[in-house]
Motif scaffolding. Structure first.
Motif, PDB file in Angstrom:
ATOM      1  N   LEU A  88       0.841  -1.202   0.000  1.00 31.85           N
ATOM      2  CA  LEU A  88       0.000   0.000   0.000  1.00 31.85           C
ATOM      3  C   LEU A  88       0.877   1.255   0.000  1.00 31.85           C
ATOM      4  O   LEU A  88       0.592   2.212  -0.727  1.00 31.85           O
ATOM      5  N   GLN A  89       1.930   1.240   0.798  1.00 26.83           N
ATOM      6  CA  GLN A  89       2.860   2.374   0.834  1.00 26.83           C
ATOM      7  C   GLN A  89       3.432   2.640  -0.554  1.00 26.83           C
ATOM      8  O   GLN A  89       3.564   3.783  -0.973  1.00 26.83           O
ATOM      9  N   ASN A  90       3.725   1.578  -1.288  1.00 28.15           N
ATOM     10  CA  ASN A  90       4.259   1.724  -2.642  1.00 28.15           C
ATOM     11  C   ASN A  90       3.228   2.323  -3.600  1.00 28.15           C
ATOM     12  O   ASN A  90       3.600   2.995  -4.561  1.00 28.15           O
ATOM     13  N   LYS A  91       1.945   2.086  -3.333  1.00 28.09           N
ATOM     14  CA  LYS A  91       0.877   2.609  -4.200  1.00 28.09           C
ATOM     15  C   LYS A  91       0.600   4.087  -3.937  1.00 28.09           C
ATOM     16  O   LYS A  91       0.155   4.795  -4.835  1.00 28.09           O
ATOM     17  N   ILE A  92       0.820   4.526  -2.701  1.00 28.87           N
ATOM     18  CA  ILE A  92       0.563   5.931  -2.354  1.00 28.87           C
ATOM     19  C   ILE A  92       1.796   6.506  -1.644  1.00 28.87           C
ATOM     20  O   ILE A  92       1.754   6.838  -0.459  1.00 28.87           O
ATOM     21  N   PRO A  93       2.893   6.646  -2.388  1.00 31.63           N
ATOM     22  CA  PRO A  93       4.163   7.051  -1.777  1.00 31.63           C
ATOM     23  C   PRO A  93       4.159   8.470  -1.207  1.00 31.63           C
ATOM     24  O   PRO A  93       5.031   8.797  -0.407  1.00 31.63           O
ATOM     25  N   GLN A  94       3.187   9.285  -1.606  1.00 30.00           N
ATOM     26  CA  GLN A  94       3.129  10.645  -1.078  1.00 30.00           C
ATOM     27  C   GLN A  94       2.682  10.657   0.389  1.00 30.00           C
ATOM     28  O   GLN A  94       2.850  11.644   1.082  1.00 30.00           O
ATOM     29  N   HIS A  95       2.122   9.550   0.836  1.00 25.96           N
ATOM     30  CA  HIS A  95       1.669   9.432   2.224  1.00 25.96           C
ATOM     31  C   HIS A  95       2.639   8.540   3.005  1.00 25.96           C
ATOM     32  O   HIS A  95       3.364   7.741   2.429  1.00 25.96           O
TER      33      HIS A  95
END
Length: 188
Positions: free
Chosen positions: A35-42
């Motif tokens: 999930l972190q890889n999908k939304i790296p801005q967060h």
């Protein structure tokens, strides 16, 4: 014409049990890391612990909130309460307190529905499941469907214990959770 918008970077705290703690799979291949890889801005912080109950999560939460200062807390706890046959009222009380603590810290809260295996009987299963619905309604928060519902019915996506998702299941869980998390981050 192309419309664009930007979402400010947020911190998400995942407070779960072994299903979110990457039990039996490499940490880098677990759904939270994916999930972190999908939304790296967060920033995604995995505060999950294998074997965790709602009481354990409640004990650990104040320090996690203080240390991480999340914008969103995703609570995926209760499965171990159910597996141990804890009273549904205790589950409700602990979930309610975790939600209230998270809100008091300024975070939004997303709660995951959790289910117990059918061998616990229909009465307990219903009381257990209803506890999540009741808490989400009384606390006015979103209740996400249990991410294991689709995965658990496919033995090829499960570890040998039949309880935990395997490496192949992790991207499926990530794809399932991504819209729920991003929706909470974009809704004011």
């Amino acid at each position: 014409m192309c419309a664009s918008f930007s979402v400010s970077a947020s911190t998400v705290l995942i407070l779960g049990d072994s299903l979110s703690a990457s039990y039996g799979v490499e940490q880098s291949e677990g759904w939270v890391n994916l999930l972190q890889n999908k939304i790296p801005q967060h920033t995604i912080i995995n505060g999950s612990v294998s074997g965790e109950t709602t009481a354990g999560g409640l004990r650990r939460l104040p320090a996690l909130l203080e240390r991480t200062q999340p914008d969103l807390v995703f609570i995926e706890l209760g499965g171990n309460d159910g597996l141990r046959g804890f009273p549904p009222q205790q589950l409700k009380n602990n979930l309610t307190k975790m939600i209230q603590l998270s809100k008091q810290s300024g975070a939004k809260v997303l709660l995951s529905q959790v289910m117990v295996p059918p061998n616990y009987g229909p009465r307990y299963s219903k009381l257990f499941s209803d506890a999540f619905i009741s808490v989400s309604q009384s606390e006015n928060i979103t209740l996400a469907p249990f991410f294991m519902e689709q995965v658990a019915v496919d033995p090829s996506l499960m570890q040998r214990d039949g309880i935990h998702p395997n490496t192949e299941a992790q991207p499926i869980i990530t794809a399932f959770m991504l819209p729920w998390i991003t929706q909470e981050l974009t809704n004011n």
